[in-house]
Structure formats: C-alpha cells, structure tokens
Design an enzyme around this catalytic site. Structure first.
Site, PDB file in Angstrom:
ATOM      1  N   LYS A 110      -8.209  42.144   8.923  1.00 21.27           N
ATOM      2  CA  LYS A 110      -9.600  42.492   8.632  1.00 21.27           C
ATOM      3  C   LYS A 110     -10.559  41.441   9.194  1.00 21.27           C
ATOM      4  O   LYS A 110     -11.645  41.769   9.660  1.00 21.27           O
ATOM      5  CB  LYS A 110      -9.798  42.683   7.133  1.00 21.27           C
ATOM      6  CG  LYS A 110      -9.204  44.012   6.666  1.00 21.27           C
ATOM      7  CD  LYS A 110      -9.275  44.195   5.166  1.00 21.27           C
ATOM      8  CE  LYS A 110      -8.589  45.505   4.769  1.00 21.27           C
ATOM      9  NZ  LYS A 110      -8.309  45.562   3.332  1.00 21.27           N
ATOM     10  N   LYS A 192      -2.105  54.197  14.715  1.00 23.28           N
ATOM     11  CA  LYS A 192      -2.066  54.619  13.310  1.00 23.28           C
ATOM     12  C   LYS A 192      -3.391  55.291  12.944  1.00 23.28           C
ATOM     13  O   LYS A 192      -4.457  54.775  13.290  1.00 23.28           O
ATOM     14  CB  LYS A 192      -1.846  53.366  12.438  1.00 23.28           C
ATOM     15  CG  LYS A 192      -1.949  53.638  10.944  1.00 23.28           C
ATOM     16  CD  LYS A 192      -2.111  52.354  10.124  1.00 23.28           C
ATOM     17  CE  LYS A 192      -2.644  52.754   8.761  1.00 23.28           C
ATOM     18  NZ  LYS A 192      -3.291  51.850   7.934  1.00 23.28           N
ATOM     19  N   LYS A 195      -9.314  54.931   9.077  1.00 20.87           N
ATOM     20  CA  LYS A 195     -10.780  54.960   9.087  1.00 20.87           C
ATOM     21  C   LYS A 195     -11.343  53.921  10.041  1.00 20.87           C
ATOM     22  O   LYS A 195     -12.337  54.147  10.699  1.00 20.87           O
ATOM     23  CB  LYS A 195     -11.327  54.635   7.686  1.00 20.87           C
ATOM     24  CG  LYS A 195     -11.046  55.689   6.661  1.00 20.87           C
ATOM     25  CD  LYS A 195     -11.624  55.277   5.315  1.00 20.87           C
ATOM     26  CE  LYS A 195     -10.727  54.323   4.563  1.00 20.87           C
ATOM     27  NZ  LYS A 195      -9.769  54.954   3.672  1.00 20.87           N
TER      28      LYS A 195
HETATM   29  P1  ADP Z   1      -7.268  53.372   6.223  1.00 22.33           P
HETATM   30  O1  ADP Z   1      -6.302  52.706   7.160  1.00 22.33           O
HETATM   31  O2  ADP Z   1      -7.782  54.654   6.773  1.00 22.33           O
HETATM   32  O3  ADP Z   1      -8.383  52.435   5.783  1.00 22.33           O
HETATM   33  P2  ADP Z   1      -6.197  52.879   3.619  1.00 22.33           P
HETATM   34  O4  ADP Z   1      -5.779  51.512   4.065  1.00 22.33           O
HETATM   35  O5  ADP Z   1      -7.355  53.003   2.695  1.00 22.33           O
HETATM   36  O6  ADP Z   1      -6.459  53.762   4.922  1.00 22.33           O
HETATM   37  O7  ADP Z   1      -4.933  53.607   3.024  1.00 22.33           O
HETATM   38  C1  ADP Z   1      -4.831  54.283   1.796  1.00 22.33           C
HETATM   39  C2  ADP Z   1      -3.402  54.739   1.606  1.00 22.33           C
HETATM   40  O8  ADP Z   1      -3.024  55.669   2.620  1.00 22.33           O
HETATM   41  C3  ADP Z   1      -2.387  53.601   1.678  1.00 22.33           C
HETATM   42  O9  ADP Z   1      -1.326  53.838   0.759  1.00 22.33           O
HETATM   43  C4  ADP Z   1      -1.908  53.673   3.103  1.00 22.33           C
HETATM   44  O10 ADP Z   1      -0.626  53.114   3.250  1.00 22.33           O
HETATM   45  C5  ADP Z   1      -1.927  55.166   3.364  1.00 22.33           C
HETATM   46  N1  ADP Z   1      -2.195  55.416   4.785  1.00 22.33           N
HETATM   47  C6  ADP Z   1      -3.343  55.168   5.450  1.00 22.33           C
HETATM   48  N2  ADP Z   1      -3.255  55.521   6.745  1.00 22.33           N
HETATM   49  C7  ADP Z   1      -2.007  55.994   6.907  1.00 22.33           C
HETATM   50  C8  ADP Z   1      -1.289  56.515   8.036  1.00 22.33           C
HETATM   51  N3  ADP Z   1      -1.856  56.633   9.229  1.00 22.33           N
HETATM   52  N4  ADP Z   1      -0.023  56.913   7.852  1.00 22.33           N
HETATM   53  C9  ADP Z   1       0.561  56.816   6.635  1.00 22.33           C
HETATM   54  N5  ADP Z   1      -0.053  56.344   5.531  1.00 22.33           N
HETATM   55  C10 ADP Z   1      -1.325  55.935   5.658  1.00 22.33           C
END
Ligand code: ADP
Ligand code: TRP
Length: 323
Positions: A110, A192, A195
């Site tokens: 981050k 991956k 957001k």
């Molecule tokens: P982002 O990467 O969009 O900010 P978060 O970190 O808020 O998403 O993730 C929220 C949940 O969703 C977590 O448990 C995370 O491991 C899962 N997650 C987020 N993106 C993915 C992905 N591309 N594939 C699988 N799980 C994901």
C-alpha cells in the site's frame, strides 16, 4: 464452529470478492455460528470522505444481504457498531512487536501504491486481530492475500496468552480457511482483480456495463482456428468460474483443438455473469426499496455481536489487569 470474516467497504464489491470471500461466507453460514461484518474502521485507512464511507458501508452491507447472507442464520453487522473492537486492538498492540508489522506485505504494497505511511495503516493487522479474537473465532474464510494477517493474529493471541494468561487461554487460536482453487480471480488486464487496479467487474454492474467490460478482457491475438492454452488464459479462467460443467468441457475442448474465438467466449462469459447474479440483483432492489429493514437487521446484529464481544473483552481486560 464459530466462523468470522470481514470485508472492507472501500469500493463496490467485485467478482474477485465474491469467489474469494463472499461465496465461502454464504456456504459456511448453514452449518455454523457465523459472524460477518463490514470493516468500516479498516476502510478509514483509505476512504477519507464521511459521506462516501457511510454510503459504501451501506452498499456493502446490502450487497452481502442480497447475495444470500441470511440474517436469520448469520450475524451480519457493521464493525464500528461494536466499539469494543478498538479497545481490544489497544490491548493487543501492547504485546505486538513492531517487527511483525514491519514485515507485512500488504502494508508495504500500500505504501508503494502511494498511500501515506500512517499509523492506522501500519497497525491494520492489530485491528484485524482484534476483530477475530473478540468473537472467539475458530475459522476465518479469506482470500490468499490475507494469509499473513491470519498468521499474525495467531502470533498475537499466543503472545497475549503467554504474557497475561497465567497458564490459561485468554484467546482462542483461529485458523484461516482459504480455497486454493479460487485463490486468485484474474481481472480484465490479467492481473489479480482488485479495486486498486481498476480492472474489476462489479457484482452489481449494470448488464450493459458487464457486457462492455468483458469485451476489454486482455487475450493474445490467436485466430479462431488456432489451438489455445486454457490454463494461462485469464478469459478462460473467468469463464471457468461461471460456466455449467458441460459448457466448460465444450469450450475447453475447442480451446485445445482450435476452433473457438475469444469473441465467442467473451459473449458467453458476459451472459453467464449476468445470469448468475440476476436473482441477487432482484434481492438488492428489494432491500434498497426498504432501507428500514436494512437498519433493523443491522441493529439486531449489532446487539448480538456486542454481547459476544463484551464477554471476551472482559476476559482480556481482567487478564492484563485493567478490568
Ligand atoms: P481489493 O483487492 O479489491 O481491494 P479486498 O482486499 O478488499 O479487495 O478483498 C476483500 C476480500 O476479497 C479478501 O478476502 C480478498 O482475499 C478477496 N479478494 C479480493 N480480490 C480477490 C481476487 N481477485 N481473487 C480472489 N479473492 C479476492
Ligand atoms: N483485511 C481484510 C481484507 O482486506 C478485511 C478484514 C478486516 C478481515 N478484519 C477482518 C477479514 C477480520 C477477516 C477477519 O480483506
């Protein structure tokens, strides 16, 4: 078993969140005592507009309800409705070595992405440990990227137990629950889905938007007749998540033999995504038309969650001598 997990309201939820997290939440609510929450304290590390945070918290809460999290089965609450969380986070921080937080990959990432190096971001895993330990969780369903946070949670719990437990277990040690098969859902650009990469398909994007985004999925430029490798193709890896078994077998065979174009797969994927979330879309419209029902679910869950949290917090306070 006591299941617990949270999801940050830092943006609308996408299909990576669905397969990596929400789908497990829904499956696990049936046979277990499940607690799920919208992690709005955590989202404060990135969302800095009060109205926006309130709106996103509501949106994520309604999204969870719409997808099938059932307030009769699970306790679905908002993190900040249980302010006991922040008190426990402080107690835990007093036994957390800086070195454990310094090695956290998510913090380093981050900072690299340009977020300022603030204490809340640095201490994020301690707050997460408080979330988990406060409810005596046995199992925490999360995506692969949260594995390190779960390890730190266990380390903090063990250390608190050792320092303050006097031979007694103050905190229960939780296990991570990670489905390897869907560990990483690819985004439109093949990285991956996240957001922060602006490569998402949101669960409740309008059908027209879903069709448009699916067309943007990056592929190589092999023509229709050329054989293609399904394993390394993110379009296929997305299709795999949505297709019925016979459709999947057919498309996979035509990938390997040649004779299928990426355009056809994109069209089929778009329609499959729209169909998969159509019932949830209707549920969502219904919840949005009745915000008072959403508020009632939230209030009832907050009371249940607080009652559970109070018992554990009092145990921790007593163990370290502040209560
Ligand atoms: P982002 O990467 O969009 O900010 P978060 O970190 O808020 O998403 O993730 C929220 C949940 O969703 C977590 O448990 C995370 O491991 C899962 N997650 C987020 N993106 C993915 C992905 N591309 N594939 C699988 N799980 C994901
Ligand atoms: N850090 C998690 C994420 O970004 C969200 C979260 C906060 C969480 N507290 C939690 C997940 C407790 C599991 C348990 O996805």
């Amino acid at each position: 078993m006591r299941i617990l997990s949270g999801i940050q309201p830092s943006g609308a939820l996408h299909i990576g969140n669905y397969f990596g997290a929400l789908r497990q939440f829904i499956d696990l609510q049936r046979e277990n005592d499940a607690y799920y929450f919208v992690a709005n304290y955590h989202a404060l590390t990135s969302v800095r507009d009060a109205e926006q945070l309130r709106a996103l918290t509501f949106d994520v809460f309604v999204t969870m309800l719409s997808l099938g999290l059932d307030p009769e089965k699970a306790t679905l609450f908002v993190q900040s409705d249980v302010p006991e969380t922040t008190e426990l986070a402080w107690l835990l921080s007093t036994v957390t070595p800086m070195g454990w937080l310094e090695k956290c990959v998510s913090y380093k990432e981050k900072i690299q992405q340009g977020l300022p190096a603030e204490h809340g971001l640095f201490a994020y895993p301690v707050l997460q440990a408080a979330d988990i330990l406060l409810y005596d969780a046995d199992l925490v369903p999360v995506g692969q990227d949260q594995k390190q946070h779960l390890e730190i949670t266990r380390d903090i719990a063990e250390r608190f137990n050792r320092v303050h437990g006097g031979g007694q277990e103050v905190f229960r040690l939780p296990e991570a629950y990670i489905l390897e098969a869907v560990a990483v859902v690819p985004g439109l650009d093949g990285r991956k889905m996240s957001k922060s990469y602006n490569n998402t398909i949101e669960i409740f994007d309008e059908p027209a938007t879903i069709r448009k985004k699916v067309k943007r999925i990056v592929t190589d430029s092999r023509p229709v007749e050329a054989p293609k490798d399904p394993e390394t193709d993110s379009l296929f890896n997305l299709f795999r998540l949505f297709a019925a078994a016979d459709d999947l077998a057919e498309v996979e065979r035509r990938y390997r033999e040649g004779g299928i174009g990426y355009g056809e797969v994109k069209t089929r994927l778009g329609e499959a995504i729209i169909a998969r979330f159509a019932p949830a879309r209707e549920q969502r419209a219904d919840w949005l038309a009745h915000p008072e029902r959403v508020a009632a679910v939230r209030d009832a869950a907050a009371q249940r969650a607080r009652a559970t949290a109070r018992v554990v917090l009092d145990r921790a306070r007593a163990a370290c001598g502040v209560g």
